[in-house]
Write a protein that holds these residues in place. Structure first.
Motif, short mmCIF file in Angstrom:
data_model
loop_
_atom_site.label_atom_id
_atom_site.label_comp_id
_atom_site.label_asym_id
_atom_site.label_seq_id
_atom_site.Cartn_x
_atom_site.Cartn_y
_atom_site.Cartn_z
N ARG A 33 0.84 -1.17 0.00
CA ARG A 33 0.00 0.00 0.00
C ARG A 33 0.89 1.24 0.00
O ARG A 33 1.99 1.23 0.55
N SER A 34 0.40 2.33 -0.63
CA SER A 34 1.16 3.57 -0.72
C SER A 34 0.29 4.76 -0.37
O SER A 34 -0.94 4.70 -0.47
N ILE A 35 0.94 5.85 0.00
CA ILE A 35 0.25 7.11 0.26
C ILE A 35 1.26 8.24 0.01
O ILE A 35 2.47 8.04 0.15
N LYS A 132 6.18 10.02 -1.42
CA LYS A 132 5.39 8.81 -1.62
C LYS A 132 5.95 7.72 -0.71
O LYS A 132 7.10 7.32 -0.84
N GLU A 162 -3.52 0.48 5.15
CA GLU A 162 -4.14 1.73 4.69
C GLU A 162 -4.44 2.65 5.86
O GLU A 162 -4.17 3.86 5.81
N LEU A 165 -1.06 3.98 7.29
CA LEU A 165 -0.45 5.01 6.45
C LEU A 165 -1.22 6.33 6.57
O LEU A 165 -0.61 7.41 6.57
N ALA A 166 -2.54 6.25 6.66
CA ALA A 166 -3.34 7.46 6.82
C ALA A 166 -3.00 8.16 8.14
O ALA A 166 -2.89 9.40 8.20
N LYS A 169 0.44 9.73 7.87
CA LYS A 169 0.34 10.98 7.11
C LYS A 169 -0.07 12.14 8.02
O LYS A 169 0.52 13.23 7.98
#
Length: 210
Positions: A33-35, A132, A162, A165-166, A169
């Protein structure tokens, strides 16, 4: 007899569905997964390379209120070890084994009851929109009849990544901006004399102070 036939049909359907799932499921669990985080890599990286800095965004803590964490080895970077235990998350540990500052982190994971270590990696890539951040999990191969579990694992682990990562962020973007070190490099000629030399390792961000 009719009931037995119905039960038999249900069993055939269940067994057939399981075999189909085993055929289409991957032989190993791989999740990525990426953000994009609106902050430089130097502001995001410390939140991952130091396990104690996981506490504000750790998805496993949010998932399981009984989860407890412990730390050993190095505080950050290679040799840092993080262990967890919880009713829902189970128990295990991970150790950072490779890093490239502000670019890459690799860790090995050991789950209680599983002999072979699994791998988790982090990538930090500077882009025009920000950094990223990519987080992956690479599991070892499992037997044919255990492969359907990889389908469920991809779903649930993907959700955890997910949410983690959120949260990362939010933490990174709200952190104070890391200023570039204020120092100049000049070539200077000194007269011949005796000098005292002190050598050691220092991170780039600390050079001005040193």
């Amino acid at each position: 007899m009719k009931i037995l036939k119905v039960i038999g049909v249900i069993l055939v359907i269940l067994i057939g569905g399981y075999l189909v799932a085993a055929i289409v499921a991957p032989s190993s669990l791989v999740v990525e997964r990426s953000i994009v985080i609106d902050a430089p890599a130097s502001q995001v990286y410390p939140n991952v390379v130091c396990f104690k800095n996981w506490e504000p965004w750790n998805p496993w803590d949010a998932m399981d209120s009984t989860n407890t964490n412990s730390y050993s080895g190095e505080e950050c970077g290679v040799g840092a070890i993080y262990a967890w235990e919880g009713k829902q998350t189970g128990s295990g540990s991970q150790e950072i084994v490779e890093v490239r500052e502000n670019e890459y982190i690799k860790a090995t994971l050991l789950f209680t009851g599983v002999e072979e270590p699994q791998v988790s990696e982090w990538f930090f890539e500077e882009t025009e929109e920000g950094t990223k951040v990519t987080w992956n999990y690479i599991g070892t191969e499992v037997s044919f009849f255990n492969r359907p579990a990889n389908l469920m694992g991809e779903y649930f682990l993907g959700m955890a990544y997910e949410s983690g990562l959120a949260a990362l962020k939010e933490v990174a973007e709200s952190s104070p901006v890391v200023e570039d070190p204020a120092f100049d490099v000049n070539e200077v000629d000194f007269p011949e004399s005796s000098y005292l030399l002190m050598s050691g390792d220092v991170m780039t961000k600390d050079m001005a102070e040193v």
